[in-house]
Design a protein around this motif. Sequence first.
Motif, PDB file in Angstrom:
ATOM      1  N   ASN A  60      -6.411  25.771  -9.994  1.00  0.00           N
ATOM      2  CA  ASN A  60      -5.479  26.950  -9.933  1.00  0.00           C
ATOM      3  C   ASN A  60      -6.243  28.122  -9.558  1.00  0.00           C
ATOM      4  O   ASN A  60      -5.694  29.170  -9.998  1.00  0.00           O
ATOM      5  CB  ASN A  60      -4.674  27.244 -10.976  1.00  0.00           C
ATOM      6  CG  ASN A  60      -3.283  27.587 -10.717  1.00  0.00           C
ATOM      7  OD1 ASN A  60      -2.889  27.772  -9.838  1.00  0.00           O
ATOM      8  ND2 ASN A  60      -2.848  28.156 -11.745  1.00  0.00           N
ATOM      9  N   SER A  66      -0.002  38.486  -5.935  1.00  0.00           N
ATOM     10  CA  SER A  66      -0.092  37.933  -4.518  1.00  0.00           C
ATOM     11  C   SER A  66      -1.153  39.174  -3.771  1.00  0.00           C
ATOM     12  O   SER A  66      -1.412  38.981  -2.572  1.00  0.00           O
ATOM     13  CB  SER A  66       1.301  38.280  -3.831  1.00  0.00           C
ATOM     14  OG  SER A  66       1.701  39.569  -3.802  1.00  0.00           O
ATOM     15  N   PHE A  87      -5.955  25.319  -5.626  1.00  0.00           N
ATOM     16  CA  PHE A  87      -5.741  26.764  -5.255  1.00  0.00           C
ATOM     17  C   PHE A  87      -4.368  27.003  -5.539  1.00  0.00           C
ATOM     18  O   PHE A  87      -3.507  26.286  -5.187  1.00  0.00           O
ATOM     19  CB  PHE A  87      -6.196  27.488  -3.713  1.00  0.00           C
ATOM     20  CG  PHE A  87      -7.574  27.200  -3.691  1.00  0.00           C
ATOM     21  CD1 PHE A  87      -8.312  28.187  -3.771  1.00  0.00           C
ATOM     22  CD2 PHE A  87      -8.086  26.044  -3.035  1.00  0.00           C
ATOM     23  CE1 PHE A  87      -9.688  28.276  -3.511  1.00  0.00           C
ATOM     24  CE2 PHE A  87      -9.645  25.983  -2.868  1.00  0.00           C
ATOM     25  CZ  PHE A  87     -10.161  27.075  -3.108  1.00  0.00           C
ATOM     26  N   ARG A  89      -1.051  28.990  -4.528  1.00  0.00           N
ATOM     27  CA  ARG A  89      -0.473  28.969  -2.833  1.00  0.00           C
ATOM     28  C   ARG A  89      -0.631  30.278  -2.309  1.00  0.00           C
ATOM     29  O   ARG A  89      -1.077  30.350  -1.162  1.00  0.00           O
ATOM     30  CB  ARG A  89       0.982  28.469  -2.990  1.00  0.00           C
ATOM     31  CG  ARG A  89       2.170  29.182  -3.676  1.00  0.00           C
ATOM     32  CD  ARG A  89       3.349  28.747  -3.228  1.00  0.00           C
ATOM     33  NE  ARG A  89       3.494  29.509  -1.878  1.00  0.00           N
ATOM     34  CZ  ARG A  89       4.124  30.571  -1.715  1.00  0.00           C
ATOM     35  NH1 ARG A  89       4.250  31.355  -2.859  1.00  0.00           N
ATOM     36  NH2 ARG A  89       4.095  31.164  -0.575  1.00  0.00           N
ATOM     37  N   ILE A  90      -0.471  31.276  -3.018  1.00  0.00           N
ATOM     38  CA  ILE A  90      -0.394  32.584  -2.217  1.00  0.00           C
ATOM     39  C   ILE A  90      -2.012  33.025  -1.894  1.00  0.00           C
ATOM     40  O   ILE A  90      -2.241  33.354  -0.985  1.00  0.00           O
ATOM     41  CB  ILE A  90       0.221  33.773  -3.106  1.00  0.00           C
ATOM     42  CG1 ILE A  90       1.826  33.604  -3.377  1.00  0.00           C
ATOM     43  CG2 ILE A  90       0.336  35.014  -2.349  1.00  0.00           C
ATOM     44  CD1 ILE A  90       2.510  34.591  -4.222  1.00  0.00           C
TER      45      ILE A  90
ATOM     46  N   VAL B 144      10.156  33.872  -1.101  1.00  0.00           N
ATOM     47  CA  VAL B 144       8.800  33.434  -1.371  1.00  0.00           C
ATOM     48  C   VAL B 144       7.902  34.784  -1.359  1.00  0.00           C
ATOM     49  O   VAL B 144       7.878  35.712  -0.489  1.00  0.00           O
ATOM     50  CB  VAL B 144       8.489  32.279  -0.235  1.00  0.00           C
ATOM     51  CG1 VAL B 144       8.698  32.953   0.948  1.00  0.00           C
ATOM     52  CG2 VAL B 144       6.793  31.839  -0.630  1.00  0.00           C
ATOM     53  N   GLY B 145       6.925  34.779  -2.287  1.00  0.00           N
ATOM     54  CA  GLY B 145       5.971  35.750  -2.561  1.00  0.00           C
ATOM     55  C   GLY B 145       4.717  35.365  -1.334  1.00  0.00           C
ATOM     56  O   GLY B 145       4.158  34.300  -1.197  1.00  0.00           O
ATOM     57  N   ASN B 199       2.859  24.102  -8.710  1.00  0.00           N
ATOM     58  CA  ASN B 199       2.146  24.662  -7.411  1.00  0.00           C
ATOM     59  C   ASN B 199       2.442  24.078  -6.250  1.00  0.00           C
ATOM     60  O   ASN B 199       2.786  23.022  -6.078  1.00  0.00           O
ATOM     61  CB  ASN B 199       0.802  24.512  -7.478  1.00  0.00           C
ATOM     62  CG  ASN B 199      -0.211  25.625  -7.090  1.00  0.00           C
ATOM     63  OD1 ASN B 199       0.183  26.465  -6.338  1.00  0.00           O
ATOM     64  ND2 ASN B 199      -1.425  25.387  -6.850  1.00  0.00           N
ATOM     65  N   TYR B 200       2.631  25.022  -5.340  1.00  0.00           N
ATOM     66  CA  TYR B 200       3.137  24.669  -3.817  1.00  0.00           C
ATOM     67  C   TYR B 200       4.662  24.194  -3.773  1.00  0.00           C
ATOM     68  O   TYR B 200       5.201  23.551  -2.734  1.00  0.00           O
ATOM     69  CB  TYR B 200       2.456  23.805  -3.192  1.00  0.00           C
ATOM     70  CG  TYR B 200       0.824  24.394  -3.110  1.00  0.00           C
ATOM     71  CD1 TYR B 200       0.562  24.876  -2.103  1.00  0.00           C
ATOM     72  CD2 TYR B 200       0.080  23.949  -3.943  1.00  0.00           C
ATOM     73  CE1 TYR B 200      -0.654  25.411  -1.767  1.00  0.00           C
ATOM     74  CE2 TYR B 200      -1.279  24.370  -3.589  1.00  0.00           C
ATOM     75  CZ  TYR B 200      -1.530  25.165  -2.504  1.00  0.00           C
ATOM     76  OH  TYR B 200      -2.755  25.791  -2.325  1.00  0.00           O
ATOM     77  N   LYS B 231       6.601  28.134  -5.350  1.00  0.00           N
ATOM     78  CA  LYS B 231       6.735  28.829  -4.188  1.00  0.00           C
ATOM     79  C   LYS B 231       8.114  29.354  -4.029  1.00  0.00           C
ATOM     80  O   LYS B 231       8.379  30.650  -3.828  1.00  0.00           O
ATOM     81  CB  LYS B 231       6.838  27.667  -2.937  1.00  0.00           C
ATOM     82  CG  LYS B 231       7.002  28.360  -1.725  1.00  0.00           C
ATOM     83  CD  LYS B 231       6.601  27.236  -0.585  1.00  0.00           C
ATOM     84  CE  LYS B 231       6.070  27.626   0.646  1.00  0.00           C
ATOM     85  NZ  LYS B 231       5.484  26.368   1.351  1.00  0.00           N
TER      86      LYS B 231
END
Lengths: 166, 413
Positions: A60, A66, A87, A89-90, B144-145, B199-200, B231
Amino acid sequence: MIRGRVIKLGDNINTDLVIAGRYKFRSVTIEDMAKHIFEDLDPTLASKIKPGDIIVAGRNFGCGSSREQAPRVMVAAGISAVVAKSFARIFFRNAINVGLPAVTVDEKFVDSVLDGDTLEIDLEKSIVKNLTNKMETAFKPFPQQLLEILGSGGLIPYVRKKGTLI
Amino acid sequence: MQTGVVVTRIMSTVAEKILAKASNVERLEPGEFVVAHVDFVFAHDGTAPLMIDAVQEFGVENLKLAEKSALFIDHAAPSPSVQSSILHKKMREFAVKNNIKLFEVGEGVCHQVVMDYGLAKPGDVVVGADSHTTLHGAVGAFAVGVGSTDAAFALATGKLWFKVPESIRITLRGKLGLGVFAKDIALALLRMLGTDGANYMAIEYHDELLPKLTQASKATISNLSAEMGAKVGIFPVRPFTPDKEAKYSKEIELECDSLEPLIAKPPLPSNVVPVTDVEGLEVNEVFIGSCTNGRLEDLEIAAKILNGKKVKKGVRCIIIPASRMVYEKALEVGIMEILVKAGCTIGPPTCGPCVGAHMGLLGPGELALSTANRNFTGRMGDPTAKIFLASPATAAATAIEGRIADPRKYLRD
């Protein structure tokens, strides 16, 4: 080919730890901010980072805010790539957009890497080698377009080279 | 369209449905890449300066999404430093030049202002240069950021690429007990999923609670979906509802009857325990506010608990309404008067100490109880300070006692 000395970090390295919010509003340039990279994790780290160094981290990496300042200060500090178990996602999107290779590899490989080892990353062949302990691992290949974005140094230079956004 | 075409059965989650509509295809599966039309894009003073640089470096003159975009001065507002003032100035000039709506100092935290003005709508693809953009899932948007360069791309072209996420379906059941609120539901989910459990992925929330969650409570839960790595965190709104046979990578049923007031210990929002486990820990600061818990219902419960009481001597209780609209309503119904008389310090609508920008930063070794979203090391000031996250009710009870306190005893009457 990317080759560099390893700086080993742990799990859940959030973007506040990469660059604290208090500096985001006290600095105008990325170069100013980069002086405080990883400060809350280890105040001595910024002075230890040398151009070409590779961050190797756990799960992570880049979670939280962000802020694109996080991968940008890493690039400004001379970090050539980040290798991690996973990782957020952003961060992943931001890293590619600013031309910082973010490579997801298996947990066993990450666990075997020690601070100060030398790593070699071949983005085209999707292989990471640890030249110190001779371990190597394959990772899921990047799509061609992402390789081109990374090769150009990020989305902005890529778009400028192409001459069109879409 | 031709007549007599065979209608194929489409079984989609909400996330798949909205992305399919936005990319003009009938159906999408997780893992596919799409270029979707964006309905609304925004950035704030923490992310807009880099977005403006990116727009200029892209070399685009005509910004396709200018009319459906907004800029917010909320992270360091009013400006606490000359450097911030320089960034704010840059935003104002860019807004005027490109005819983009800019919400000035004092209007409030971007997400709350978007909510107040209804700028995100059911079925919209919303792109925000802020991780807590997931909040707009509360109105049924795919929100979504992203980072600054992605926001610049969306602003310039009206489009952005996405990988279609897998979906997790979370059904909330039962009735919330005394002293248990939306924040506690979100903390319970964080305890279960961890900081990367989604995540995702897209989280799809189904509210089967009695009574149903308010819009403000849904916003708290959608907002904290970001802390699970998600997300998006969507409460479906018709006609953008999932098909009966939609496929989920995980389905969770949360029985909320048995929940108790929860708290996240530093340094991760997933580090969740019952408030009773840490009851009695002395605090230096209590912060009630942020995009997570700075809405009218949050200030209302704080006022209910603080009514006629006093903030413990030596403790600073900082209350920041999330927006001007929230502030005005709280004034109208007498909430602010109760809070001020109880000894709370009221700040102007801003992200404030949540993001470590200003207005209540912590000194070395200090302990804070915050209603915000992150308790990371150094988040609210000195890296040796400790941040606990809980509901506004727990925060108000803690402000009275000067120690972490269970809110239930203040709600029994």
